[in-house]
Structures are given as C-alpha cells and as structure tokens.
Design a protein around this motif. Structure first.
Motif, short mmCIF file in Angstrom:
data_model
loop_
_atom_site.label_atom_id
_atom_site.label_comp_id
_atom_site.label_asym_id
_atom_site.label_seq_id
_atom_site.Cartn_x
_atom_site.Cartn_y
_atom_site.Cartn_z
N HIS A 1 0.83 -1.19 0.00
CA HIS A 1 0.00 0.00 0.00
C HIS A 1 0.87 1.26 0.00
O HIS A 1 0.69 2.17 -0.80
N SER B 1 -4.55 8.85 -3.05
CA SER B 1 -4.50 8.18 -1.75
C SER B 1 -5.78 7.40 -1.49
O SER B 1 -5.85 6.63 -0.55
N TRP B 2 -6.80 7.62 -2.33
CA TRP B 2 -8.02 6.84 -2.20
C TRP B 2 -8.12 5.79 -3.29
O TRP B 2 -9.17 5.21 -3.50
N TRP C 1 -7.19 2.90 -3.44
CA TRP C 1 -7.53 1.55 -2.98
C TRP C 1 -9.01 1.27 -3.04
O TRP C 1 -9.44 0.13 -3.03
N THR D 1 -5.32 -7.96 2.82
CA THR D 1 -6.07 -7.51 4.00
C THR D 1 -7.31 -8.36 4.19
O THR D 1 -7.63 -8.78 5.32
N ILE E 1 -8.14 -10.64 7.46
CA ILE E 1 -9.36 -10.49 8.27
C ILE E 1 -10.13 -11.81 8.30
O ILE E 1 -10.55 -12.29 9.36
N LEU F 1 -10.73 -14.10 11.66
CA LEU F 1 -12.09 -14.41 12.09
C LEU F 1 -12.27 -15.92 12.23
O LEU F 1 -12.80 -16.41 13.22
N SER G 1 -6.26 5.99 5.55
CA SER G 1 -7.67 5.75 5.24
C SER G 1 -7.94 4.26 5.07
O SER G 1 -8.95 3.74 5.52
N PHE G 2 -7.00 3.59 4.45
CA PHE G 2 -7.18 2.17 4.20
C PHE G 2 -7.15 1.37 5.50
O PHE G 2 -7.95 0.46 5.71
N PHE H 1 -10.40 1.81 7.24
CA PHE H 1 -11.45 1.04 6.57
C PHE H 1 -11.35 -0.43 6.96
O PHE H 1 -12.33 -1.05 7.37
N ALA H 2 -10.13 -0.97 6.86
CA ALA H 2 -9.93 -2.38 7.19
C ALA H 2 -10.29 -2.63 8.66
O ALA H 2 -10.88 -3.65 9.00
N VAL I 1 -14.07 -2.78 9.05
CA VAL I 1 -14.58 -4.06 8.53
C VAL I 1 -14.27 -5.17 9.53
O VAL I 1 -15.14 -5.97 9.90
N GLY I 2 -13.02 -5.21 9.98
CA GLY I 2 -12.59 -6.27 10.90
C GLY I 2 -13.40 -6.25 12.18
O GLY I 2 -13.93 -7.28 12.60
#
Lengths: 699, 452
Positions: A474, A496-497, A499, A579, A583, A587, B396-397, B400-401, B404-405
């Motif tokens: 990133h 920067s946005w 993503w 990512t 996650i 989980l 920002s990322f 966001f992550a 979500v997490g």
C-alpha cells in the motif's frame, strides 16, 4: 494548506520510535514474511513437544477418592438384561416394540420415571446463517408415517440429596430393529450404573438415562431429544396410523408427556465397539463437536484418570495412522530428540526433548485432532450436547474379543460399570459448571494437550506476513504512482483513495463467493442428480457467473492494453486482497481454529507470492521463470478441490480419485452446518480467485 | 450536462439503497438483527418500545419495570405502529418503513446542508483569492457524497433493518444541523430540542449550532481574511484607487463578525420548543408520576448506567467491575470527560462549526453510555461532508480495514461468549476496546487535516 505542510515539516526531525519500527518492518517486508512463515511452520511442528500433561483443574471433582460401590447384584441384573435382549432377538426376531418394552420394564423395576419420547428424524438442512443464531425453535409441520418415527426411552432418577436443579445424562445409543450384542452390552453397562445410582444416598444431581433410538443415526435421535428438552416447540406432526400408539399395554406405569430433570451439567455417551481389537481392552474418547468445539478438558481428564489409574485400561484418542509410519516424521522426531539431548547436556534444567516415537505419535494424534476439529462435523452423538453448552464426550469401549463371542459378560460389565460409576460420582461433586480447565485445546495424546496459548503462536506467525506485506504494498503503490502533469490537485490527492477501486473489486468477488456457497442449496432441490453432475453444474455455474461479472464490470482482460495507471493496479489489488485474507483468517481462527490453521498453510504462501506472470515472463531470467512456476504450483495447491485430493493422498486415503468425492465431502460439510464450508466459500475461494486474477494481470 | 447526469445517478443510488433495505426487511427472522447488542441498546430497541406502549395501553406507566427508557413522543409516534400487523407481511413492517423514510430524509438533508456548506466555502476561498482551490473544491460534490455514504453505510442499513430508533435520533440531529446551515433558527432549535429530548447527548451540539448561526458555515480561519484585507489595504493605499477601496470594503463585510440576531432567535425558539415538548410529555405521562418520573427514567437511566448488558461501548464492563462505592465517582469522571473536551475544541475549531459538530458527535458516541452502530452511522455520514478537506487523510485504508474487521469480529466474539460458552466477557469487550481505538484514530487525523 501550505501552512499546515510547513508545520508538518518542522516536526519532521523527530521521528517517533514506533513509526520508525513500523517503517523498518514494512520496508523489509519480504525478509520478515519469509522468516515469519518458516517460523510458523517450525512452531507448528514443535507443538507435540510443547504439549503439556493434563491435570485435573477443578478441585471439587476428586476423581477416584471414593471406593467403588457397584455390587455384584447390580451386575447380575444387568447381565440378565443383556441375556433377555439376546433371547428376544432369537425369539421374536428383534421386534422393536418388545425390546423397548423390556428396557422400560427394567427401568421401572428401579423406581425410575420412565417415558417414551417420540420423534421423527430431521434431515440435516442447510442453514447458512445458523452459526450466528441460536438453535432454532420454529414450528415444523410435516406429514410422517408411523415407520419413520423413532422412540427414545428415557429413565430419570431423582436425587435424594439434590434440589432437582441439575442433572447428569447417560446416553446409550441402541437400534431396536437390529439389536447387536455390542448395543446390548452397552445397555448392560449403563443399566448396572443406573441400578446402583437408584439406591445410593450421595447423589446430588438427577440422573437421566437416555436409550437413544439409533435406527436413524445416533446423532439425530439425541439431538431431537435435546431439542425437545431445551427448546420445546409445537410439532405439527400428523401421524397417519393409529398403530403407533404401542405403549398402551404399559400405560398405567409409564409417565405420559415429556419429563425433565434439572439443567444438564455433563453428558456421557457409552458405546461398545462392534469388533474386538485382539490386543487388550481399550477405551477410545471422542470429543469433537460441531465447528471444532471441545468439551471442557476436565471431563476428558476424569475419564482418563479413572480409566488408567483405577481400571488399568488402555486409553486411546484417534490418530492419523498413515503418519505413524512416515519416514520424514520419524527423522524429524530423531532430530528433535537429539536437540533435546544436546540442550540437556548444556543445562540439565532444560527438558524439552521427547523420544522420537513419542513425537511421531503426538504428531499423528495432533493431526487427527486438527482434522476432526477443522471438519466441523461432530464425531458422535455427544456433538448435539455442545450446541446447548453441555459438556459431553463419547466413550467407546473396545473389548479384547468381539462382544458377540464374549463369554464372561459379568466381568466386562463390572469393570466398565465401575469406570462409569467413578465418572458420575466425580461429576456429582461439581458445584458449578465446568469452567476451570480449558475449552480451547488440541489433543496430542490421551493425557497430553496443547492449549490455546501455544497453538495460536504458529497461526499468528503464519498470518503475520499478510498485514505487513499489505501495508508495504500500500505504501509502495501510493508513493510511486506517477502523477500526470495535467492532473489537478484533486486528482492527485485522490491517489491516496485509489484503494477504493481495488476494494470494490475484492468486495464484488466476495459477493460472488457468497453466491457460489448458496448455489448447492438450490442444486439439491432438483431431484435425481448424481454427485458428479451436481459438481459439474456447480463448477460451470461458478465459472459462468465469474465470466459474466468480468464482462459487466469491464475488468482488464489479458488482451487489453494496460495504461500506465493500470500497470500499478495489481499492487493495490494485492494489498486489499491480503487484507481481506488476513481479516478472514483471523475471524476463522476464532470460530474454528483448526480450519484457519490449515487454510493459512494453503492460502498464505500463494497470496504472498502472487504477482503477474507477464512480469516474470518479460524478465526472462532463470529466477523469474522459477518464480512463475512456483506461483502456478502454489495456485494449484490452494485451489479447494485440488487441495482436497492432495491432502487425501498425502494422508493415505487415496481410494481412487473420484471427482464425486469432493461433492460428497462438501455436502457433508454443509449438511452439518460446518463453518468450514462458509470459510471455503466466502474467504478461501474468492481470495484464491483474486490471486489468480493478479497472476494473469496484464502488465 | 455532467451535473445533470450526476443528479440522476444520485437518485438511482438512493432508490437502490431503499430497495436493499426493503429486501432485508423481508428477512428479519433469518438475520435476527434486532436482538443484536450492537444494534439495539436499551434506549433504541423497538421491542422495548412496544413493551412500553403495551404498558401504556393497559393504563400503566410506560416506564414501569425497567423496559422502556425512551421518550413518550416516540411512543405516540411508533407505538400504534408496533401493534398493527398486516396479514402475510413481516411483523413491524410499518415501523421499518418509518425508519427507511427517516434514513432517506436524513440523507436528503445532509445533501442540502453539504451544498450550502460547499457554496459558502468556495465563496470564502474566492474572497481570499484562492481561485484555484475554490475550483478544486467544487469538483467533489461533497453533499451528494455524504448523503450516499450515509445511505449505503452498512451500519446505517443494519440499524435501520434492525429496528433501532437511532434512525429517528439521527434524523433530528441532522435536521438541526441543516437548519443552522440554512440559518433557519426555528428549525435548528426544533431539531436540537428533539435530539436532546430523545437521547440527551446532542445537548452539547448547542455550541456548534450557535457558532453556525453566529458566524455562518465553515470557512478558513478569520486571521487569513484579516491578513488578506491588510494586504489589500496596503496595495490600495499605494495605488490610491477609490474603486479598489470599495472592493476591500465589500470583502471586509465577508470577514465574519458574530451575528447576534439569529442566535437570539435560536435561543428564544429553543425556549418555545422545549416548553412545548415538556408540556406534551407532561400531558402524556400526567397520571404516571409526571415529568419528574420521566426525567428519572430517561435521563437518569442514561446518566447513571444501571443497565450493564453488553454493548459496543466501553462503559458496561467497567461499571460491572467497579466497586459500588466508587461508582458515582467514575460516573462523574466519564461524563465529565465529554464536557471537558467541549471548550478546547470549541476554541480551536470555532471557524468550522460544522466540523466541530462532527467531532462532538464522534466524542459523544465514543463515551456514550449505550452506544450502537446507529451512532457511528451518523458520524461516518457527516464525515463525507468534509470529503474535500479530508481527501488526503492518512491511514484511510487502515481505518477502513479496521472498521470491517471489528464489525465482523464483534458478532463472532459475542457468539463465542454467549452461545458457545467457550469464550468469556473479555473476548467481547476486546472488540469494544478495538472499536473505541478506531474511533479515536478516526477523529484525530481528520481534525488535524481540517485545521485550516
């Protein structure tokens, strides 16, 4: 804004330590991730060495402190029951009504409250959201015939010292249509204990003896009874035959309606194995319930302690037999042993080495423990109890000679009756629910376990590279995006946005995964399809929907010319994918650790390595070509069906490579509401697809 | 041409979000959202409201027992809808429709407020002579953006489908902000009074609302205007042109001075509206202990935190553990914490009242006694209003992550603790702490970015 920037610059000479460390790790992400991954695998292999000996954590249990009270009288009557059952089988050719009546009569003879519990087996149904909801108590309306009704026989002894608020459950599965001698023996063992418990004065908890009608499977009868016990609801079962009402002859003595005792604290399923093992009397324990849940370790400890120290029995937990003979594992064991010896020479206080054969056995047991936990399918009727937070295990007795040929039933019943008596007496001492010992553990032997504190280390090491590499990608991609000279400031700062676009892609692919996992639900509605056609339909629908998604959303196909911005796009996509994987894996590690561990072993290397093949091919050096082949191989390994067949052959279950096996396996997963199924559909497969997308990204 | 297209797609997106909500409304039993602790708190749960309405209908106090703790006005509005069933439709369909409508109205209000904010901001940038910047700021339609973020935020959708009354609480907060942006003192006062009445914490919004009415919408700091005028005056004195001087005069009018008139109007309206609301409530609850009982059961319930059932916040666990004789001390500390931050923030951000309101909302939803995802839905939506200023917000990322997490982890941990019994309260509380940390990280870099 200009002011703010100069303000920031003036602060720059004092970098913070934390920021510095994070930047160091991110900038060396490759080496860090390689080290972490290798360390993760090594730590996994070290687990059998780190295993601790079990110990009884709850003081109140005091197993084996009292003398056994099981008398020869109880055993003789129990033996008579076994004989009567056998006679019945010879005389009336195993009429289910007669044998049920016989058991009820024996129970009534002990002044127990006896009831029949009618149920009809519920087919396992696919509830995608079952994991997040409580056990359902919806109203069921169904037209069933008399033949498809199962009848459990339940006997309850009220505790003379108790307040009727707690109960211990004994379960003996038994098929009234086909009473085998092993079923009769397990009934005999349970009866002897039940008969003792109806007389004793020390009983503080009610005893429920459930003779589960196992003609539709052991699990479904127990779970039907439990559903009725815990969450009663109104069946609208229409029985279209009056002959079902067979208990009329004994109506006076039997209690009508459903009887309950107190809250169940512990349940013990007693079974006798069909085949003798020609070796010695041994005792197997099955504990895995749905989604890798385990009962409290103390329960296994009591049984283990009493069996080994009191009854001199041989304890077994299931093992991966194929691993026992494997050479590389043996070599590894020898290596670890010599390491341990070397360490002990340096400092006698260090005792971490274990003998090689012990290591191999521990690993085989650990592998089997992880396998059964990761399947998420309960290994026996005890699994039904865990859904209501009741600790339960199945104790399977495998005698030296097969029960059909056994002569001395009395010795057998006495020995195992004493074991069960000891367990019940110990559990009877409990003041609270089991809470002292572990719930999250893996077994490496009957008296050895790895607790959550140890087994999380390999997983954490395996999963740690994912966020690190994601962060480095990133940072890297947002730094090196070339800024077109004509672009306005807004466009530049929107970099920067960037993503967001990748996140949208990842989200869409995960939605696709959800749709794919729901597909079999509709496929099985179509009658008369073989597993192979089902699997083909499933696969082709999945591919078709993916292709349609591609064409709708206009993803770059390999033929399209990539613009300058798109070239870098794959790094963004990869960082978001990583990512998502991290996650998903973390989980899953909470829901079902073993699945997450196996899944991480399969998908993490592929996710970390994935990069466009075009880059490697364009470079045309030995190293990049090797990298490309490695990528393809990893991609093959991580694909769920191929992973399934590879693992199957690796553990020596390769009875031909029939493609329909995969469908059957998946079907069993979703029929049992296993979270593993959801993991494969929603996390593993979409992430695999995204990595393949990166692999074939035009660059 | 392009603008028209944008508007069209905006309405398409709005219709899409409404459709999604309606689809979800038809699967309430499968989702079971209204029983999730993240969605419905003791204050916002519709099930409790229905219970209160039932008590009221059987001529008991709606606050009898400890079921209902909301406003009597909500009871009169939503109560009759909870008992109306339409055959063949899901229960509580009418209430869900009310919440969907409330969400859409909030989104439209956010959009309108965003437009007026943007217009004011770009005009003040023009005054400063930063034409390049003002053009850039118009590229991003932050109002549309904020409205869509509000509508499509999963938190908003979950709160709406999960039958939580926070949709209505959010609506009145947005209403007051909109009224203040448009300088409609009566509307702003109405929104503020209702918001305070419904959930108490929006009371602190009175400071940004007064600033908004007094100074007008967000603008660069006043000292920049001052510098600019000084510069112009220097130039004009050298050239001595009367025409230029006039222009400077024009600009000095733009240099905001605190306008007392709308503020006084606002305060008078507050008095009127609050007495109106109190009279209505008083009539409604007349036979059941009067207003004193009302305050005790609603504001008292919020302030003394007697209900320690788990939620997304950080207070329930703390007050479950703390010794009883320290309880009142810590209650004062935690509520004082919110009040402590009001003054410094107001001084620092007084030229940006809307952003100040946003920061207040984040802080109150962080330290609230019974927070839910509905609160985060509001502030995430409002953040969209500042999309131009925040376009290069760092991490920002990561944020966001993190969101979500945490939002996926929270139900899993709850399941592990409550249904499986293999975990314990610490598991669930850990996600609460992670969530609180995220919120802190959310407001901190954004307030750094919006200093100018």
């Amino acid at each position: 804004m200009a002011e703010a920037k100069t303000h920031n610059n003036s602060n720059k000479p004092r970098p913070r330590l934390l920021k510095f460390l994070v930047m160091q790790i991110i900038s060396h992400s490759t080496i860090v991730s390689v080290i972490c991954f290798i360390a993760g695998i090594v730590a996994l292999l070290l687990l059998p060495i780190l295993a601790m000996n079990t110990y009884i954590s709850e003081n109140a249990l005091m197993p084996g402190s009292a003398n056994n009270m099981l008398s020869s009288h109880d055993v003789t009557v129990a033996n008579k029951l076994v004989k009567d059952l056998a006679d019945l089988k010879l005389r009336s050719n195993g009429s289910p009504i007669e044998s049920r009546k016989l058991i009820a009569q024996y129970m009534l003879g002990l002044d127990a409250e006896v009831t029949y519990h009618n149920f009809y087996p519920q087919l396992n149904q696919f509830h995608p959201l079952h994991f997040f909801t409580s056990p359902d108590s919806s109203i069921i309306s169904k037209n069933v015939s008399c033949a498809s009704i199962g009848i459990n026989t339940v006997g309850i002894i009220r505790a003379p010292r108790g307040d009727g608020k707690e109960a211990i459950v004994l379960v003996t599965p038994y098929n009234p249509k086909k009473v085998g001698s092993e079923d009769a023996l397990s009934l005999g063992v349970a009866y002897s204990v039940f008969s003792l418990l109806s007389r004793v004065t020390w009983l503080a908890k009610d005893i429920i003896w459930l003779v589960a009608d196992s003609q539709f499977g052991e699990y479904s009868s127990v779970s039907a009874w439990l559903r009725e016990y815990q969450a009663p609801h109104f069946h609208r079962v229409v029985v279209n035959s009056e002959t079902c009402n067979e208990s009329s002859t004994m109506e006076g003595k039997l209690h009508s309606g459903f009887r309950r005792a107190g809250t169940m604290t512990v349940a013990l399923v007693v079974k006798v194995a069909e085949e003798g093992n020609h070796f010695d009397d041994s005792l197997s324990i099955y504990a895995e319930a749905s989604n890798g849940q385990m009962p409290n370790l103390d329960l296994i400890n009591i049984v283990n302690y009493l069996a080994v120290h009191k009854q001199r029995l041989w304890m077994k937990v299931s093992k991966m037999e194929s691993l026992l003979g494997s050479k590389w594992l043996n070599t590894l064991g020898v290596f670890f042993e010599s390491m341990g010896q070397y360490a002990r020479r340096l400092n006698p206080q260090w005792k971490f080495g274990i003998p090689a054969n012990e290591y191999v056995e521990g690993t085989a047991t650990l592998a089997s423990s992880m396998y059964y936990q990761s399947l998420g399918v309960p290994t026996g009727p005890h699994g039904a109890f865990r859904d209501y937070q009741i600790d339960a295990i199945t104790v399977e007795i495998s005698p030296k000679v097969s029960p059909a040929k056994m002569n001395r039933h009395i010795d057998f019943i006495l020995r195992y009756g004493r074991l069960i008596e000891g367990v019940v007496r110990s559990v009877n001492n409990l003041l609270e629910k089991f809470h002292h010992s572990y719930f999250l553990y893996l077994m490496t032997g009957p008296s050895k376990f790895v607790s959550v504190g140890y087994y999380m280390i390999p997983f954490a090491l395996l999963a740690a590279p994912l966020p690190i590499v994601a962060a480095s990608l990133h940072v890297f991609s947002s730094k090196t995006t070339p800024q077109a000279p004509g672009a306005s400031e807004v466009d530049a700062s929107l970099e920067s946005w960037k993503w967001i676009y990748s996140a949208r892609k990842v989200f869409v692919i995960h939605l696709w995964g959800v749709a794919i996992s729901l597909l079999p639900y509709f496929l099985v509605q179509i009658p008369g399809l073989t597993p192979t056609t089902n699997l083909t339909a499933w696969g082709s629908l999945a591919v078709l929907s993916l292709v349609i998604l591609y064409s709708i959303l206009g993803y770059p196909t390999s033929g399209a010319v990539a613009s300058g911005a798109e070239k870098r796009e794959w790094t963004n996509l990869k960082s978001v994918t990583l990512t998502a994987v991290s996650i998903g894996l973390s989980l899953m590690s909470i829901i079902n650790f073993a699945t997450a561990e196996i899944g991480a072993l399969l998908i993490v290397p592929f996710c970390l390595m994935a990069r466009p093949l075009m880059l490697d091919i364009q470079a045309r050096s030995m190293r990049t070509l090797l990298l490309a082949t490695l990528n393809l191989a990893l991609g093959f390994i991580a694909f769920p069906p191929s992973a399934f067949f590879l693992l199957k052959s690796a553990f020596g279950y390769s009875d031909g490579y029939n493609i329909s096996d995969y469908w059957n396996w998946m079907e069993s997963l979703w029929a049992w509401n296993s979270a593993t199924y959801l993991y494969i559909g929603i996390v593993h497969l979409p992430c695999w697809a995204l990595c393949i997308h990166i692999l074939f990204h035009p660059c | 041409m392009t603008k028209k297209k944008k508007v069209q797609s905006f309405w398409m997106w709005v219709i899409g979000s409404v459709t999604l909500r309606l689809i979800l409304v038809y699967f309430p039993r499968n989702l079971n959202l209204s029983s999730r602790p993240e969605v419905s708190t003791p204050l916002t749960s519709l099930r409790r409201l229905a219970e209160g309405y039932w008590l009221k209908r059987s001529s008991m106090s709606p606050y009898a027992g400890s079921m209902y703790h909301g406003s009597p006005l909500l009871l009169t509005l939503l109560g009759p809808l909870t008992v109306t069933r339409i055959e063949g439709q899901p229960d509580q369909l009418l209430c869900s429709l009310v919440f969907v409508i409330a969400d859409v109205i909030s989104a439209i209000l956010i959009r309108a407020a965003g437009k007026s904010l943007q217009a004011a901001y770009s005009s003040s940038l023009k005054v400063l002579g930063l034409h390049q910047l003002s053009e850039n700021s118009e590229v991003l339609p932050s109002g549309d953006f904020a409205a869509l973020v509000y509508l499509w935020n999963p938190f908003t959708i979950v709160a709406c489908v999960g039958l939580s009354t926070s949709a209505i609480e959010n609506l009145v907060v947005v209403l007051s902000l909109y009224g203040a942006c448009k300088r409609l003192a009566s509307l702003a006062a109405f929104g503020w009074v209702l918001a305070t009445h419904l959930s108490l914490y929006p009371a602190i919004l009175i400071i940004p609302l007064i600033l908004l009415l007094g100074y007008g919408p967000d603008a660069p700091p006043r000292k920049l205007f001052q510098q600019r005028i000084n510069l112009e005056v220097d130039n004009s004195s050298s050239s001595a042109s009367s025409h230029l001087e006039e222009e400077v005069k024009d600009q000095s009018r733009v240099l905001k001075v605190f306008a007392w008139r709308p503020v006084v109007h606002f305060l008078i309206w507050i008095l009127l509206w609050s007495s109106y609301v109190l009279v209505l409530c008083g009539i409604y609850i007349q036979k059941h202990g009067g207003l004193q009982e009302l305050f005790k059961r609603t504001y008292g319930f919020i302030l003394t935190i007697p209900d320690l059932s788990p939620n997304m916040g950080v207070l329930w666990y703390f007050f479950a553990e703390v010794f009883d004789f320290f309880r009142s001390f810590f209650l004062i500390v935690f509520h004082g914490n919110i009040l402590l931050m009001i003054m410094p923030l107001a001084l620092r951000l007084n030229h940006r009242p809307c952003f100040l309101a946003f920061v207040y909302i984040v802080i109150s939803s962080l330290l609230k006694s019974y927070p839910s995802v509905g609160d985060s839905a509001l502030y995430i939506g409002l953040l969209g209003l500042f999309s131009y200023e925040l376009k290069d917000i760092p991490f920002s990322f990561l944020l966001f992550a993190g969101y979500v997490g945490v939002s996926l982890l929270s139900p899993v941990m709850h399941n592990l603790w409550i249904w499986r019994g293999t975990g314990n309260a610490n598991f669930y509380y850990a996600t609460g702490i992670a969530y609180a940390l995220l919120q802190v990280h959310y407001v901190y870099p954004s307030s750094l970015n919006v200093q100018i």
